[in-house]
Design a protein around this motif. Structure first.
Motif, PDB file in Angstrom:
ATOM      1  N   GLY A   9       0.795  -1.219   0.000  1.00 20.05           N
ATOM      2  CA  GLY A   9       0.000   0.000   0.000  1.00 20.05           C
ATOM      3  C   GLY A   9       0.825   1.264   0.000  1.00 20.05           C
ATOM      4  N   ASN A  10       2.139   1.113  -0.074  1.00 16.99           N
ATOM      5  CA  ASN A  10       3.028   2.275   0.021  1.00 16.99           C
ATOM      6  C   ASN A  10       3.937   2.412  -1.193  1.00 16.99           C
ATOM      7  OD1 ASN A  10       4.147   4.562   1.259  1.00 16.99           O
ATOM      8  ND2 ASN A  10       5.778   3.364   2.212  1.00 16.99           N
ATOM      9  N   LEU A  11       4.048   1.363  -2.009  1.00 14.02           N
ATOM     10  CA  LEU A  11       4.890   1.418  -3.198  1.00 14.02           C
ATOM     11  C   LEU A  11       4.023   1.677  -4.429  1.00 14.02           C
ATOM     12  CD1 LEU A  11       7.449  -1.493  -2.719  1.00 14.02           C
ATOM     13  CD2 LEU A  11       7.700   0.916  -2.137  1.00 14.02           C
ATOM     14  N   LYS A  12       4.277   2.776  -5.097  1.00  8.42           N
ATOM     15  CA  LYS A  12       3.537   3.145  -6.310  1.00  8.42           C
ATOM     16  C   LYS A  12       4.486   3.058  -7.501  1.00  8.42           C
ATOM     17  CE  LYS A  12       1.376   7.110  -8.596  1.00  8.42           C
ATOM     18  NZ  LYS A  12       1.073   8.571  -8.463  1.00  8.42           N
ATOM     19  N   LEU A  13       4.117   2.255  -8.507  1.00 12.41           N
ATOM     20  CA  LEU A  13       4.947   2.128  -9.701  1.00 12.41           C
ATOM     21  C   LEU A  13       4.830   3.406 -10.523  1.00 12.41           C
ATOM     22  CD1 LEU A  13       6.744   0.337 -11.505  1.00 12.41           C
ATOM     23  CD2 LEU A  13       4.647  -0.472 -12.626  1.00 12.41           C
ATOM     24  N   ALA A  27      12.941  -5.834 -17.390  1.00 14.60           N
ATOM     25  CA  ALA A  27      12.455  -4.454 -17.263  1.00 14.60           C
ATOM     26  C   ALA A  27      13.239  -3.672 -16.219  1.00 14.60           C
ATOM     27  CB  ALA A  27      10.970  -4.454 -16.893  1.00 14.60           C
ATOM     28  N   LEU A  28      13.173  -2.360 -16.351  1.00 10.09           N
ATOM     29  CA  LEU A  28      13.614  -1.428 -15.318  1.00 10.09           C
ATOM     30  C   LEU A  28      12.367  -0.792 -14.736  1.00 10.09           C
ATOM     31  CD1 LEU A  28      16.021   0.124 -13.944  1.00 10.09           C
ATOM     32  CD2 LEU A  28      15.694   1.870 -15.716  1.00 10.09           C
ATOM     33  N   LYS A  29      12.237  -0.790 -13.412  1.00  7.74           N
ATOM     34  CA  LYS A  29      11.046  -0.265 -12.747  1.00  7.74           C
ATOM     35  C   LYS A  29      11.444   0.745 -11.682  1.00  7.74           C
ATOM     36  CE  LYS A  29       8.645  -4.716 -13.218  1.00  7.74           C
ATOM     37  NZ  LYS A  29       7.954  -5.807 -12.488  1.00  7.74           N
ATOM     38  N   VAL A  30      10.674   1.803 -11.575  1.00  6.46           N
ATOM     39  CA  VAL A  30      10.886   2.806 -10.528  1.00  6.46           C
ATOM     40  C   VAL A  30       9.612   2.937  -9.725  1.00  6.46           C
ATOM     41  CG1 VAL A  30      11.406   5.222 -10.018  1.00  6.46           C
ATOM     42  CG2 VAL A  30      12.632   4.042 -11.862  1.00  6.46           C
ATOM     43  N   PHE A  31       9.729   2.697  -8.418  1.00  3.98           N
ATOM     44  CA  PHE A  31       8.612   2.819  -7.491  1.00  3.98           C
ATOM     45  C   PHE A  31       8.822   4.039  -6.596  1.00  3.98           C
ATOM     46  CE2 PHE A  31       8.797  -1.658  -8.534  1.00  3.98           C
ATOM     47  CZ  PHE A  31       7.461  -2.072  -8.565  1.00  3.98           C
ATOM     48  N   GLU A  32       7.727   4.667  -6.216  1.00  4.26           N
ATOM     49  CA  GLU A  32       7.774   5.781  -5.267  1.00  4.26           C
ATOM     50  C   GLU A  32       7.137   5.324  -3.961  1.00  4.26           C
ATOM     51  OE1 GLU A  32       7.013  10.418  -5.936  1.00  4.26           O
ATOM     52  OE2 GLU A  32       5.137   9.270  -5.870  1.00  4.26           O
TER      53      GLU A  32
END
Length: 430
Positions: free
Chosen positions: A68-72, A422-427
């Protein structure tokens, strides 16, 4: 404690406990790479294991929960790579091997995912059949300073690129230049920048190069035995016994090396299976920790007297065997993902096993702070674990990738994940 002449191999003497003099030395600041050249930009994960090459960041840089805290924010489909992504000045850099024949480097805007530039060159190594399951794509993690992005390809070719444009500045083909063999498993070691110099463990010797043009300034620690060519470890920098030095692990030895001359200052044989000394050495004050496949977990104290004589004292040794995952140190505890796939908490003072976790994956990359750490295993499971020296406490767990052997990276409140496709960035929010 045996006295050793300069640049000679040390002989171990065994102690069961630390000297009282060092019992209080346990702050994170002393863990590794004192005076690290790239630590000025605290938020930039710009090299192997982060700004200080120790996997440690401030506590404000890690989330307190995952679900619930990691946004892609964004992701990009890519060909395979084991290289960890690196971040510098708002750009994230990643590598890939395309069609088992071409190596590519790409820069994205870390916030938006916009493509900034991409470059590629011919480069590949066919991995021996017995190790084919480990893949035949690029492995070394790049390093980025203000004006140089250094990428070591599988064929032991080091390329310097302009981080802003991707323009090639220089390259050094080590097998062609110094006549070393092509590494059997491809080049693995991650380069290190210090001021105007570059340090890299090649398929043969440890080398120092000019950052300006790639000129080789010295070669050291060369072993003529072809079977043991190609370091699996990566160098770090630390001040030990008041001397700033490279700390490196070859396939056979743990070493301190003079940064100006390349002369070995001290050297200690490390037991392992087929030279599988993979960990980046962990420096804690004047002590160095390492562990190896089919070897032991060992803590050494390194000292130097007024005449320049170096001594190596084995403070403790115990049965825990590492494999591919370099540990982190928080407080007075070493958190080591072992060959048996369990996380082990080891006492810095005497090597006592404080606890052992349930089994996890074959590989963990870890980023720690004062009271917790993140761990990404090769299946893409991301764990948030309390830095507790009494018991294993999993705070949270979240699936972020499918197949990820690249080291986790962090940039402010963003996690950067590289899996094989893939390369992924989470906020995240604190």
């Amino acid at each position: 404690m045996k006295r050793l002449p300069n640049a000679t191999v040390g002989h171990r003497s065994r102690h069961t406990h630390f000297s009282v003099l060092y019992a209080a030395v346990f702050t994170i600041v002393a863990i590794a790479s004192a005076g690290s050249p790239l630590a000025a930009v605290a938020q930039d994960w710009n090299q192997w294991r982060g700004p200080n090459r120790d996997g440690i960041v401030s506590e404000t840089q890690l989330p307190t929960k995952l679900k619930g805290n990691l946004k892609l924010l964004w992701q990009k489909s890519l060909s395979p790579s084991y290289s960890g992504p690196v971040v510098r000045d708002g750009r994230v850099f990643t590598t890939e091997t395309i069609d088992k024949s071409t190596e590519r480097v790409t820069a994205y805007d870390v916030e938006s995912g916009d493509l900034i530039w991409t470059v590629q060159w011919a480069g590949a190594v066919k991995i021996p059949m017995f190790a084919a399951s480990n893949g035949d794509w690029i492995r070394s993690t790049p390093v980025c300073s203000k004006n140089n992005l250094l990428v070591l390809g599988m064929r032991d070719v080091l390329v310097s690129l302009d981080p802003s444009t991707g323009d090639e500045q220089w390259r050094v083909d080590f097998p062609a230049t110094i006549g070393t063999p092509l590494p059997m498993f491809g080049a693995v070691s991650s380069p290190l920048i210090d001021g105007d110099s570059v340090y890299i463990q090649t398929g043969g010797p440890l080398c120092k190069l000019s950052l300006a043009d790639g000129t080789i300034q010295w070669k050291s620690l060369f072993d003529d035995g072809v079977e043991n060519q190609g370091a699996f470890s990566s160098p770090t920098i630390a001040t030990i016994a008041s001397v700033r030095q490279l700390v490196v692990q070859t396939r056979d030895d743990l070493c301190g090396v003079d940064m100006e001359s390349g002369d070995p200052l001290w050297k200690e044989p490390i037991e392992s299976f087929r030279g599988m000394n993979i960990l980046t050495p962990v420096v804690i004050g004047d002590r160095v920790f390492t562990s190896a496949h089919s070897g032991r977990a060992q803590m050494f104290e390194i000292d130097r007297d007024d005449t320049g004589q170096w001594t190596i004292d084995e403070l403790w040794s115990q049965k825990t065997q590492a494999y591919m995952s370099s540990p982190i140190v928080i407080g007075k505890t070493i958190y080591l993902h072992a060959k048996n796939q369990r996380l082990v908490a080891l006492s810095i003072d005497d090597g006592a096993i404080r606890w052992t976790s349930e089994p996890f994956g074959k590989y963990w990359s870890m980023i720690g702070s004062k009271d917790r750490f993140l761990a990404l295993d090769e299946s893409g499971e991301l764990l948030l674990v309390a830095a507790d020296d009494q018991e294993f406490k999993r705070i949270d767990q979240y699936k972020v990738a499918e197949d990820s052997w690249a080291h986790l990276a962090i940039d402010g409140n963003r996690l950067v994940i590289r899996d094989l496709s893939a390369l992924k960035v989470f906020e995240f929010q604190q």
